[in-house]
Design an enzyme around this catalytic site. Structure first.
Site, PDB file in Angstrom:
ATOM      1  N   HIS A   7       6.337 -31.546  10.065  1.00  0.00           N
ATOM      2  CA  HIS A   7       5.539 -30.349   9.831  1.00  0.00           C
ATOM      3  C   HIS A   7       4.535 -30.519   8.690  1.00  0.00           C
ATOM      4  O   HIS A   7       3.562 -29.781   8.605  1.00  0.00           O
ATOM      5  CB  HIS A   7       6.460 -29.158   9.526  1.00  0.00           C
ATOM      6  CG  HIS A   7       7.482 -28.921  10.571  1.00  0.00           C
ATOM      7  ND1 HIS A   7       7.177 -28.480  11.839  1.00  0.00           N
ATOM      8  CD2 HIS A   7       8.833 -29.095  10.547  1.00  0.00           C
ATOM      9  CE1 HIS A   7       8.288 -28.377  12.542  1.00  0.00           C
ATOM     10  NE2 HIS A   7       9.310 -28.745  11.787  1.00  0.00           N
ATOM     11  N   ASP A  58       0.852  -1.180   0.000  1.00  0.00           N
ATOM     12  CA  ASP A  58       0.000   0.000   0.000  1.00  0.00           C
ATOM     13  C   ASP A  58       0.893   1.237   0.000  1.00  0.00           C
ATOM     14  O   ASP A  58       2.115   1.144  -0.162  1.00  0.00           O
ATOM     15  CB  ASP A  58      -0.988  -0.031   1.170  1.00  0.00           C
ATOM     16  CG  ASP A  58      -0.360   0.210   2.532  1.00  0.00           C
ATOM     17  OD1 ASP A  58       0.872   0.424   2.625  1.00  0.00           O
ATOM     18  OD2 ASP A  58      -1.109   0.193   3.534  1.00  0.00           O
ATOM     19  N   CYS A 104       2.538  -3.343   4.291  1.00  0.00           N
ATOM     20  CA  CYS A 104       1.687  -2.219   4.665  1.00  0.00           C
ATOM     21  C   CYS A 104       2.326  -1.581   5.899  1.00  0.00           C
ATOM     22  O   CYS A 104       3.461  -1.907   6.248  1.00  0.00           O
ATOM     23  CB  CYS A 104       0.235  -2.632   4.891  1.00  0.00           C
ATOM     24  SG  CYS A 104      -0.103  -3.622   6.357  1.00  0.00           S
ATOM     25  N   HIS A 140       8.906 -24.482   9.194  1.00  0.00           N
ATOM     26  CA  HIS A 140       7.847 -25.174   9.924  1.00  0.00           C
ATOM     27  C   HIS A 140       6.464 -25.014   9.316  1.00  0.00           C
ATOM     28  O   HIS A 140       5.631 -25.917   9.432  1.00  0.00           O
ATOM     29  CB  HIS A 140       7.795 -24.695  11.376  1.00  0.00           C
ATOM     30  CG  HIS A 140       9.022 -25.038  12.154  1.00  0.00           C
ATOM     31  ND1 HIS A 140       9.061 -24.926  13.523  1.00  0.00           N
ATOM     32  CD2 HIS A 140      10.248 -25.477  11.785  1.00  0.00           C
ATOM     33  CE1 HIS A 140      10.259 -25.292  13.961  1.00  0.00           C
ATOM     34  NE2 HIS A 140      10.999 -25.620  12.909  1.00  0.00           N
ATOM     35  N   THR A 194       1.906  -1.861   9.246  1.00  0.00           N
ATOM     36  CA  THR A 194       2.331  -2.813  10.278  1.00  0.00           C
ATOM     37  C   THR A 194       2.606  -4.191   9.707  1.00  0.00           C
ATOM     38  O   THR A 194       3.224  -5.015  10.373  1.00  0.00           O
ATOM     39  CB  THR A 194       1.254  -2.975  11.368  1.00  0.00           C
ATOM     40  OG1 THR A 194       0.076  -3.527  10.767  1.00  0.00           O
ATOM     41  CG2 THR A 194       0.955  -1.657  12.064  1.00  0.00           C
TER      42      THR A 194
END
Length: 143
Positions: free
Chosen positions: A133, A8, A65, A98, A67
């Site tokens: 995994h 963004d 973005c 993982h 955060t």
């Protein structure tokens, strides 16, 4: 290897640094992010990167973005995407090993560009350690 990258308006500078780094290191980049500081909706870019990865147009994705949280949520709405928000290299390594994460999410307001580049490289250098995994990742994909 082809990397789809989307961002963004808060992630323009970080995206540009990552694109330059990737291209300088031989990666093919599909840049679908915005290139201006004008406000845009991060979900649109998370969805697009996710679609490019699940459709195998890109091998992996990177989303950015402010955060990293919102755009990672958006990418994870695309079935088959396992986007992981990473703020350090150890996390980038573990989500690949993982969780077989196929999209890396970064927060432009929380990371310096040089640290983001370290995280990107660790993410790209690490392979899925299927073993124990694999069944867990299969559960995620089948939900």
């Amino acid at each position: 290897m082809k990397i789809a990258i989307g961002n963004d308006h808060t992630g323009v500078e970080m995206k540009n640094a990552i694109v330059e780094y990737l291209e300088d290191n031989g990666y093919e980049v599909i840049n679908i992010g915005t290139d201006t500081p004008e406000s845009v909706d991060y979900p649109d870019y998370g969805f697009k990167v996710g679609e490019l990865v699940v459709n195998k147009t890109a091998d992996l994705g990177i989303v950015i973005c402010g955060t990293g949280v919102g755009i990672s949520i958006a990418a994870n709405k695309v079935k088959g995407i396992r986007a992981a928000l990473c703020n350090e290299t150890t996390v980038a390594k573990l989500v690949r090993e993982h969780n077989n994460a196929n999209v890396l999410a970064l927060g432009a307001r929380l990371l310096a560009n040089h640290k983001a580049l370290w995280i990107v490289q660790e993410f790209l250098d690490t392979q899925f350690d299927a073993g124990r995994h694999a069944k867990r990742v299969t559960k995620l994909d089948n939900y």
